[in-house]
Write a protein that holds these residues in place. Structure first.
Motif, PDB file in Angstrom:
ATOM      1  N   LEU A  96       0.817  -1.215   0.000  1.00  0.00           N
ATOM      2  CA  LEU A  96       0.000   0.000   0.000  1.00  0.00           C
ATOM      3  C   LEU A  96       0.850   1.264   0.000  1.00  0.00           C
ATOM      4  O   LEU A  96       0.369   2.336  -0.358  1.00  0.00           O
ATOM      5  N   ASN A  97       2.128   1.135   0.387  1.00  0.00           N
ATOM      6  CA  ASN A  97       3.025   2.282   0.324  1.00  0.00           C
ATOM      7  C   ASN A  97       3.297   2.721  -1.112  1.00  0.00           C
ATOM      8  O   ASN A  97       3.796   3.830  -1.350  1.00  0.00           O
ATOM      9  N   LEU A  98       2.963   1.858  -2.075  1.00  0.00           N
ATOM     10  CA  LEU A  98       3.214   2.187  -3.470  1.00  0.00           C
ATOM     11  C   LEU A  98       2.272   3.263  -3.987  1.00  0.00           C
ATOM     12  O   LEU A  98       2.557   3.881  -5.015  1.00  0.00           O
ATOM     13  N   GLU A  99       1.153   3.509  -3.300  1.00  0.00           N
ATOM     14  CA  GLU A  99       0.226   4.536  -3.779  1.00  0.00           C
ATOM     15  C   GLU A  99       0.919   5.893  -3.891  1.00  0.00           C
ATOM     16  O   GLU A  99       0.780   6.603  -4.888  1.00  0.00           O
ATOM     17  N   GLY A 100       1.689   6.253  -2.856  1.00  0.00           N
ATOM     18  CA  GLY A 100       2.398   7.532  -2.890  1.00  0.00           C
ATOM     19  C   GLY A 100       3.416   7.589  -4.015  1.00  0.00           C
ATOM     20  O   GLY A 100       3.579   8.627  -4.672  1.00  0.00           O
ATOM     21  N   VAL A 101       4.099   6.476  -4.259  1.00  0.00           N
ATOM     22  CA  VAL A 101       5.100   6.419  -5.332  1.00  0.00           C
ATOM     23  C   VAL A 101       4.428   6.592  -6.689  1.00  0.00           C
ATOM     24  O   VAL A 101       4.847   7.409  -7.515  1.00  0.00           O
ATOM     25  N   PHE A 102       3.367   5.813  -6.940  1.00  0.00           N
ATOM     26  CA  PHE A 102       2.666   5.903  -8.222  1.00  0.00           C
ATOM     27  C   PHE A 102       2.051   7.295  -8.416  1.00  0.00           C
ATOM     28  O   PHE A 102       2.051   7.834  -9.524  1.00  0.00           O
ATOM     29  N   THR A 103       1.517   7.872  -7.335  1.00  0.00           N
ATOM     30  CA  THR A 103       0.932   9.212  -7.416  1.00  0.00           C
ATOM     31  C   THR A 103       1.971  10.224  -7.884  1.00  0.00           C
ATOM     32  O   THR A 103       1.724  11.035  -8.778  1.00  0.00           O
ATOM     33  N   ALA A 104       3.149  10.173  -7.254  1.00  0.00           N
ATOM     34  CA  ALA A 104       4.211  11.117  -7.604  1.00  0.00           C
ATOM     35  C   ALA A 104       4.722  10.883  -9.024  1.00  0.00           C
ATOM     36  O   ALA A 104       4.939  11.835  -9.777  1.00  0.00           O
ATOM     37  N   VAL A 105       4.911   9.617  -9.405  1.00  0.00           N
ATOM     38  CA  VAL A 105       5.437   9.309 -10.741  1.00  0.00           C
ATOM     39  C   VAL A 105       4.482   9.814 -11.820  1.00  0.00           C
ATOM     40  O   VAL A 105       4.902  10.430 -12.813  1.00  0.00           O
ATOM     41  N   ILE A 106       3.168   9.571 -11.643  1.00  0.00           N
ATOM     42  CA  ILE A 106       2.191  10.045 -12.623  1.00  0.00           C
ATOM     43  C   ILE A 106       2.190  11.566 -12.673  1.00  0.00           C
ATOM     44  O   ILE A 106       2.130  12.173 -13.750  1.00  0.00           O
ATOM     45  N   ALA A 107       2.249  12.208 -11.502  1.00  0.00           N
ATOM     46  CA  ALA A 107       2.255  13.678 -11.455  1.00  0.00           C
ATOM     47  C   ALA A 107       3.477  14.244 -12.157  1.00  0.00           C
ATOM     48  O   ALA A 107       3.382  15.230 -12.897  1.00  0.00           O
ATOM     49  N   TRP A 108       4.627  13.629 -11.936  1.00  0.00           N
ATOM     50  CA  TRP A 108       5.877  14.144 -12.504  1.00  0.00           C
ATOM     51  C   TRP A 108       6.004  13.830 -13.993  1.00  0.00           C
ATOM     52  O   TRP A 108       6.434  14.678 -14.778  1.00  0.00           O
TER      53      TRP A 108
END
Length: 353
Positions: free
Chosen positions: A110-122
């Motif tokens: 579930l910690n991957l949500e923050g990673v995926f959120t940032a990657v998509i945003a960037w």
């Protein structure tokens, strides 16, 4: 308090409310199916916010209701996409994954949500990022990994892949919600809650589950109102002021609030992993708060509606009798302007670097 600290506090409060939901759910709803829990939580958030919206609008004057922010036609696809990804697909994928994936593995993934959120945003939405923000994100995610790590619980299974898919769905939701975050946060969160609640509750009933007693149902919906509803309202407000990646990073500290509340409800000495995670996350938050992104930038013509004051970005006239009250809401146009000041990728600073 400085505006940037206000925005960070809003995101952290959203994380605290969401993180507190897990241990509270354990005390209230241990016997219900996962889909029933999700359905009641989301439905509680949607119904609670709907009541709040009605009360809020009854208290407004006719002029305030006339000028209030309304979701524009061009924004509807973004909102529907966010509801479909985060309110329908995300919870369903998570509940299916939890049915077969080990709890430790699920917590870690579930910690991957923050990673995926940032990657998509960037990558997709070209939100700016510098070394300090990147390192802060790494520290926060590392803290989440330490907090949820259990040796032997990381095997990749079909259930684990479903949890990963849920994280991707929520990351897409976060980035799509960014596109409509200038609108009334309560309306956005209410629509998401009603949609997700209806879908998850329907799935639970179709799978043979039964509604719990009135007391347990009320407790579940009240928990959902705070942990999902109010939390999501604060999250949308933070998106409006911080951008997606930074808000997602702050929100990623939610697990540490949940664990801290668990220690309070079931007293025990915090483990070493808790303190390591807390230090890592605090370091990441510190890196984000001390960010100062400043450069000459140009604002193009922009028409939108949101609550505002007549600051340097809102120097406009009114086509109605204005009583000088601020902040206020009405449709307005931003004239082109080039200037330099510290800023976040908020609703007025989504420019390419």
């Amino acid at each position: 308090m400085h505006a940037r600290h206000n925005a960070a506090f809003t995101a952290l409060l959203a994380a605290a409310l969401f993180g507190a939901t897990t241990p509270l759910a354990k005390t209230l709803l241990g016997t219900l199916s996962p889909f029933m829990v999700a359905g009641l939580f989301y439905l509680g958030s949607g119904v609670g916010l709907a009541i709040g919206i009605v009360i809020q609008r009854l208290r407004r004057t006719a002029k305030e209701r006339q000028n209030e922010s309304r979701i524009q036609v061009a924004e509807v696809p973004w909102l529907l996409g966010a509801i479909a990804a985060g309110g329908v697909a995300g919870p369903a994928l998570l509940m299916l994954g939890l049915s077969s994936a080990p709890a430790a593995t699920s917590s870690l993934l579930l910690n991957l949500e923050g990673v995926f959120t940032a990657v998509i945003a960037w990558v997709v939405f070209r939100e700016n990022v510098d070394v300090q923000i990147f390192l802060g994100m790494v520290a926060i995610v590392a803290g989440g990994v330490v907090l949820s790590w259990q040796p032997g619980g990381t095997a990749v299974s079909p259930g684990a892949l479903l949890v990963v898919a849920a994280c991707v769905a929520w990351a897409v939701d976060n980035n799509l919600t960014r596109k409509v975050s200038a609108n009334d946060a309560m309306v956005i969160a209410c629509l998401k809650g009603l949609a997700a609640g209806s879908v998850n509750l329907s799935i639970a009933l179709l799978l043979g589950a039964h509604l719990p007693g009135v007391g347990k149902m009320a407790a579940a919906m009240l928990t959902g109102f705070g942990g999902y509803g109010v939390s999501l309202v604060l999250f949308v407000v933070a998106l409006r002021n911080l951008g997606t990646a930074r808000t997602g990073a702050y929100f990623s500290v939610a697990p540490v609030f949940g664990v801290a509340l668990s220690f309070f409800l079931w007293p025990e000495v915090p483990s070493l992993s808790f303190w390591i995670a807390a230090v890592l996350m605090a370091s990441g938050i510190w890196l984000h708060i001390r960010e100062r992104h400043e450069h000459p930038h140009t604002h193009e013509i922009l028409d939108h509606i949101h609550r505002h004051r007549h600051d340097e970005h809102h120097q406009h006239t009114h086509d109605f009798d204005w009583d000088s009250e601020e902040p206020h809401t009405h449709p307005h146009q931003h004239a082109p302007i080039t200037h330099t000041h510290a800023h976040f990728p908020d609703i007025h600073h989504r420019h390419i670097h």
